[in-house]
Scaffold this motif. Structure first.
Motif: not given
Length: 363
Positions: A74-83, A103-104
């Motif tokens: 999807x070439x997408x970047x996300x943030x993901x928190x510890x929760x 791809x990415x």
């Protein structure tokens, strides 16, 4: 050629010490992987941090303890928190797929992110594989800039892992792009581990005066450093053996002349090797005195104890429990790991949204 991913992160003194550690490391004969001796510490049962992912490939930590993750197709970047709070922060431009493993791919947060706000990505583009830099201001991605290009691509064997080392330089793995002879060609960027400044220039002390740090690699996708700053690498083999290598600058790791250990002069043997059906390694991470290696085709997490430049008996965990395991990283400041699946890829059993991010506590 079939894909071997088929089903199956103070300069100066630190730089000098890391390079010296690599130069002083010695090579030992690789041992056959076994699953007998229990380690002093056992990883606990994986706990789901986040679900609904599609081929989460790269993972790198921000200073606040959250992570940046990429999705390959999807070439997408996300943030993901510890929760488990997930937020899309943007897409990387100029990315293309290869219908296989391109791809990415990987992402790396600058060691100086609080002041420079840089993040680095490795991805496939129209002309080949690239390493690029972007700005992440804590909310969105912007200011895309190519740092390294000219890395040949193919449907498979694109490598793709980038990480900053303890010396402050950026390391990258490149595959042979299904052209094995490129791995032995020191004028090519393919089949190599690269080492560069944050601006994409050859790092001081590189053995060939270029971006090249080591060569003779087939499809390396794992990089990590142990507590003494030694560099370890996980590599997908062809039809016989996958490898865990201790990387020393300027050394030749054999491909395509050797797959696994061999007696050919000038070749550096792996520290451990596995039959391909038991591994197909992607990421590796160091924690708790051991290397943890995520296996794709092998569908398991390997723990390999490390004692100096030697390795102890590997032990496998979660075999066939969670499918294809792609990325493993130690969580800063904790005694735990994050582990991702890529069951939504073209070699997995899951569809879009079937992948997960797990937390594993080390006890």
């Amino acid at each position: 050629m079939r894909s071997r991913s088929a089903r199956h992160t103070t300069l100066g003194a630190l730089a000098a010490s890391a390079l010296t550690a690599g130069l002083l490391a010695t090579t030992a004969t690789a041992g056959a992987a076994a699953r007998t001796t229990s380690p002093a510490s056992e990883p606990g049962a994986p706990r789901t941090i986040s679900s609904g992912w599609s081929i989460p490939w790269g993972l790198s930590w921000l200073p606040d303890g959250s992570a940046l993750l990429t999705e390959r197709d999807s070439f997408t970047v996300y943030t993901l928190t510890q929760d488990g709070t997930k937020k899309q922060i943007g897409k990387v431009p100029h990315v293309v797929t290869t219908g296989g493993e391109g791809g990415l791919l990987s992402i790396a947060v600058s060691p100086h992110w609080r002041t420079d706000h840089y993040v680095y990505v490795m991805h496939t583009a129209a002309e080949g594989n690239r390493i690029a830099r972007m700005t992440f201001d804590g909310s969105t991605l912007s200011a895309y800039k190519v740092l390294v290009d000219g890395i040949k691509k193919n449907k498979y064997h694109n490598g793709g892992r980038i990480k900053f080392g303890p010396d402050g330089y950026l390391y990258a793995t490149t595959g042979d792009a299904q052209t094995p002879d490129l791995a032995q060609d020191t004028s090519s960027l393919n089949g190599k581990i690269l080492r560069m400044t944050p601006d994409g220039e050859p790092a001081p002390g590189n053995p060939f005066g270029s971006l090249l740090y080591s060569y003779g690699h087939r499809n390396p996708q794992g990089l990590t450093w142990d507590a003494q700053g030694r560099l370890w690498e996980g590599e997908l083999g062809n039809s016989k053996y996958d490898e865990l290598n201790l990387i020393e600058p300027g050394k030749n790791y054999g491909w395509p002349i050797c797959e696994g250990s061999c007696a050919t002069a000038g070749m550096t043997n792996p520290k451990r090797q596995w039959p391909v059906e038991e591994a197909s390694p992607s990421a590796v991470a160091y924690a708790d005195g051991a290397i943890y290696m995520a296996a794709l085709r092998g569908e398991r997490l390997w723990r390999i104890p490390v004692d100096g430049t030697n390795t102890g008996t590997p032990k496998a965990y979660y075999t066939n429990d969670y499918g294809r395991l792609r990325t493993v990283e130690s969580v800063p400041g904790t005694k735990s790991l994050w582990l991702t699946t890529t069951n939504a890829d073209n070699s997995g059993d899951g569809g879009p949204g079937s992948d997960k991010v797990f937390r594993i506590d080390l006890r």
